[in-house]
Design a protein around this motif. Structure first.
Motif, PDB file in Angstrom:
ATOM      1  N   GLY A  30     -14.775   0.874  15.790  1.00 41.60           N
ATOM      2  CA  GLY A  30     -13.751  -0.147  15.955  1.00 41.60           C
ATOM      3  C   GLY A  30     -12.908  -0.428  14.737  1.00 41.60           C
ATOM      4  O   GLY A  30     -12.177  -1.433  14.708  1.00 41.60           O
ATOM      5  N   ALA A  31     -12.973   0.426  13.705  1.00 40.92           N
ATOM      6  CA  ALA A  31     -12.177   0.188  12.498  1.00 40.92           C
ATOM      7  C   ALA A  31     -10.686   0.203  12.843  1.00 40.92           C
ATOM      8  O   ALA A  31     -10.192   1.173  13.422  1.00 40.92           O
ATOM      9  CB  ALA A  31     -12.486   1.240  11.443  1.00 40.92           C
ATOM     10  N   ARG A  87     -11.490  -4.664   6.007  1.00 40.05           N
ATOM     11  CA  ARG A  87     -11.520  -4.298   7.425  1.00 40.05           C
ATOM     12  C   ARG A  87     -12.686  -3.344   7.730  1.00 40.05           C
ATOM     13  O   ARG A  87     -13.359  -3.487   8.753  1.00 40.05           O
ATOM     14  CB  ARG A  87     -10.194  -3.641   7.828  1.00 40.05           C
ATOM     15  CG  ARG A  87      -8.964  -4.498   7.648  1.00 40.05           C
ATOM     16  CD  ARG A  87      -8.918  -5.682   8.624  1.00 40.05           C
ATOM     17  NE  ARG A  87      -9.640  -6.835   8.119  1.00 40.05           N
ATOM     18  CZ  ARG A  87      -9.153  -7.680   7.222  1.00 40.05           C
ATOM     19  NH1 ARG A  87      -7.948  -7.492   6.744  1.00 40.05           N
ATOM     20  NH2 ARG A  87      -9.881  -8.717   6.826  1.00 40.05           N
ATOM     21  N   GLU A 128     -15.935  -5.403   7.614  1.00 38.12           N
ATOM     22  CA  GLU A 128     -16.115  -6.174   8.839  1.00 38.12           C
ATOM     23  C   GLU A 128     -16.617  -5.291   9.977  1.00 38.12           C
ATOM     24  O   GLU A 128     -17.496  -5.698  10.761  1.00 38.12           O
ATOM     25  CB  GLU A 128     -14.789  -6.827   9.239  1.00 38.12           C
ATOM     26  CG  GLU A 128     -14.331  -7.930   8.302  1.00 38.12           C
ATOM     27  CD  GLU A 128     -12.880  -8.322   8.534  1.00 38.12           C
ATOM     28  OE1 GLU A 128     -12.240  -7.728   9.442  1.00 38.12           O
ATOM     29  OE2 GLU A 128     -12.378  -9.203   7.812  1.00 38.12           O
ATOM     30  N   THR A 129     -16.082  -4.085  10.076  1.00 38.90           N
ATOM     31  CA  THR A 129     -16.499  -3.156  11.126  1.00 38.90           C
ATOM     32  C   THR A 129     -17.963  -2.782  10.982  1.00 38.90           C
ATOM     33  O   THR A 129     -18.728  -2.782  11.960  1.00 38.90           O
ATOM     34  CB  THR A 129     -15.625  -1.891  11.075  1.00 38.90           C
ATOM     35  OG1 THR A 129     -14.256  -2.248  11.273  1.00 38.90           O
ATOM     36  CG2 THR A 129     -16.049  -0.885  12.135  1.00 38.90           C
TER      37      THR A 129
END
Length: 498
Positions: A102-103, A137, A140-141
Motif C-alpha cells: 500500500g505504499a 510514507r 507508515e506503510t
C-alpha cells in the motif's frame, strides 16, 4: 502472545523500528519475531525523516548495472561490486513489494512511477512518496503491515545488552522499560538500530541516533568495519535547531544552486558542480564557511514557489524558520547525516559473532564504500531484510550466561558531541584526531556513546589518506584502497580491500 511465553528456540529478536527493522520482521514470516523498539512504533527513527526516496532502476533507460556503476563511483574505491549489483537488482522487486503493502508512491499522469534525479545518479531513478515525505510514507506503510502480522509482537523497551550462551553465540537481549530490566531469549538477534549522527553537535539525525547497536555489537566482540566514514549532508538548514532540518538533495536535482552571500556559485570550478557526490559538496561548503562566507541553497523563483506541493516537508521546515524559499535563499551547512561503516556482515547479514545479524545503517555490507550514493540507504535496508530472512541459520541457544552490568547510553553526550564536531568532522588532521582519542577513550569503558565515538576517531586516525567522506588535510591523497577493521579492543591495521 507475551514476549516471555515464546520458545526461545524459535524466536528471533529484531531491535529497531525503522525501515530495516520493520521490513526484517515482516520478511521473517512465519517465524515468530519479537520487535523491540526504544520509541513507540513509527516514532524516533531516521526513516521517518528521510526526504529523498528509494533509488531503483525502474526507467526504460536504466538498469541495475548502471545503478551499481553509479554506486561504485560514489563509493570511492571501497564499494564491493558484487554487493552493489546484487542490491541494485533487488530495487524493482522491492518497490513492487512496497506497492503491494500500500505504499503511496508518486506517479505521473499516465500512472507510471514518477522518477526523480539526485546527485551522482546518471539516470532519474529516485522513487518518492509525497514529494519529499518518502521516509514517512514508507514507514507508515510498514508499521501498518507489522501491526497486522500475527507472527510479530512489539515490545517498547531500550535494549541495554546482548545475551550470550555458553558457546559464545548471541542468545537474546537484555531490555529495560520503566526502570525494570528483563531478558528476551532468542535463537538470533537482528540489530536494525540505525546510525550515529547524534554523536555530532550538528546533525540531521534523531537525538537517539548515537550508535547504540554498534556499541552492543562491539561489546559482544563483533568485527566493525570502516568506522571512520561519516557522511555529512551538505545542505542542512542553518536555522539554529538541534537536530538540524534537512533540505533534500533532490532540490539540487531540480535546479537549486549553492551560492554565497554575494551570489557567487559555491561549487564553481568543481567537477559535478552542485550535483557532485555528497562528500565533494560538503567539503566545498565547509571550505567556503572556513573562508568566512555564508552559504545558501537558492530556490528562489519557480522552484521555491512550487515547493509547498513538490517538496512540502522542506517548505514546512522553511516556514517554521521564517524563510520563504520563493523569495529568500535558504542558509545551509554540512551536518552529520549517515554512517557508511558499522557491523561487518556477510551476504546474509550475519556478523562475526554467531547468532548476531545486522541490517540497515548499523551494518557494513560493502554497498556504500567510503561515500553513500543518495537514496541507497532505504534500498539497502529493504534488500538485506530479505537476505537475512532467507539466510538466517542460527541454532537454538544453549545455556544462557548471566548478563553484564548496564552501561550508560550517553551521560556525557554534550561533551562527546563537542569533541566529534570540532575534531572528527568534515575535514580532519592528526592533532585533532589524537586529541579526540585521548578525550574519548577514558569514557568508553562505561559509556556506549563514548565507545562508538572513540572507535570512529581511532579509525580516522589510522586511515592516513583522504577518501570519500574521510578527508585528512594532512594526508590529502589516496593510498591503495583498504578497509579498516575494528573491534572494541582497538583498531586493527587496515586490510586491503578485496
Amino acid at each position: 502472545m507475551n514476549a516471555f511465553s515464546r520458545n526461545p528456540a524459535d524466536r528471533v529478536v529484531v531491535v529497531g523500528g525503522g525501515v530495516a527493522g520493520l521490513s526484517t520482521a515482516l520478511r521473517l514470516a512465519p517465524r515468530p519475531v519479537t520487535l523491540v523498539t526504544a520509541s513507540p512504533l513509527g516514532l524516533g527513527t531516521a526513516t521517518g525523516w528521510a526526504q529523498g526516496g528509494i533509488a531503483s532502476a525502474m526507467g526504460a533507460d536504466d538498469s541495475a548495472s548502471l545503478h551499481a556503476a553509479d554506486t561504485e563511483a560514489a563509493g570511492a574505491g571501497l564499494t564491493e561490486p558484487d554487493v552493489a549489483l546484487r542490491i541494485a537488482a533487488e530495487g524493482p522487486r522491492l518497490i513492487d513489494w512496497l506497492v503491494s503493502l500500500g505504499a503511496p508512491f508518486d506517479r505521473s499522469e499516465d500512472g507510471a512511477l514518477a522518477l526523480g534525479l539526485e546527485a551522482a545518479h546518471s539516470r532519474r531513478r529516485i522513487v518518492r512518496a509525497g514529494g519529499d515525505s518518502t521516509g514517512a510514507r514508507v514507514l507508515e506503510t510498514l508499521v501498518a503491515a507489522v501491526l497486522n502480522a500475527p507472527w510479530i509482537e512489539v515490545v517498547s523497551a531500550a535494549v541495554t545488552d546482548l545475551l550470550r550462551d555458553e558457546a559464545g553465540a548471541v542468545a537474546g537481549v537484555v531490555a529495560e522499560s520503566d526502570g525494570a530490566r528483563f531478558r528476551i531469549p532468542a535463537r538470533a538477534v537482528v540489530l536494525a538500530t540505525g546510525g550515529l549522527g547524534g554523536l555530532y553537535a550538528s546533525t540531521t539525525n534523531p537525538p537517539g541516533a548515537t550508535g547504540r547497536g554498534i556499541a552492543l555489537a562491539a561489546r559482544a566482540g563483533a568485527t566493525l568495519r570502516d568506522m571512520e566514514f561519516v557522511q555529512f549532508h551538505p545542505t542542512a538548514i542553518a536555522a539554529g535547531r538541534d537536530p538540524m532540518p534537512l533540505a533534500t538533495e533532490a532540490l539540487r536535482g531540480e535546479g537549486a544552486r549553492l551560492i554565497d552571500e554575494t551570489g557567487a556559485a559555491v561549487m564553481a570550478g568543481i567537477a559535478g558542480g552542485d550535483l557532485a557526490p555528497r562528500d565533494v559538496v560538503a567539503r566545498g561548503i565547509f571550505q567556503a564557511l572556513q573562508r568566512g562566507r555564508t552559504v545558501y541553497l537558492d530556490t528562489r523563483g519557480a522552484l521555491g514557489a512550487a515547493m509547498p506541493t513538490r517538496f512540502p516537508t522542506v517548505a514546512a521546515l522553511c516556514a517554521s524558520a521564517g524563510i520563504n524559499p520563493a523569495t529568500q535563499a535558504i542558509p545551509v551547512r554540512p551536518a552529520a547525516h549517515y554512517h557508511m561503516g558499522g557491523v561487518k556482515v556477510d551476504a546474509h547479514g550475519a556478523s562475526s559473532v554467531p547468532g548476531l545479524y545486522a541490517c540497515g545503517e548499523v551494518s557494513s555490507t560493502g554497498l556504500h564504500g567510503a561515500n553513500r550514493l543518495a537514496s541507497n540507504s532505504l534500498l539497502e535496508g529493504l534488500a538485506y531484510a530479505g537476505f537475512i530472512a532467507d539466510g538466517l541459520d542460527a541454532p537454538p541457544p544453549r545455556r544462557i550466561l548471566p548478563d553484564t552490568a548496564p552501561r550508560r547510553a550517553g551521560s556525557e553526550l554534550a561533551a562527546i558531541r563537542a569533541v566529534m564536531e570540532t575534531k572528527v568532522g568534515v575535514v580532519r588532521e592528526e592533532a585533532g584526531l589524537s586529541a579526540a582519542v585521548a578525550e574519548l577513550s577514558p569514557l568508553a569503558e562505561t559509556c556506549d556513546a563514548a565507545l562508538v565515538a572513540s572507535l570512529i576517531a581511532s579509525s580516522a586516525l589510522s586511515r592516513q589518506e583522504s577518501r570519500g567522506a574521510h578527508w585528512r588535510s594532512d594526508h590529502p591523497h589516496q593510498a591503495p584502497a583498504r578497509h579498516t577493521e575494528t573491534t572494541s579492543a582497538g583498531v586493527a591495521a587496515p586490510a586491503l580491500a578485496e
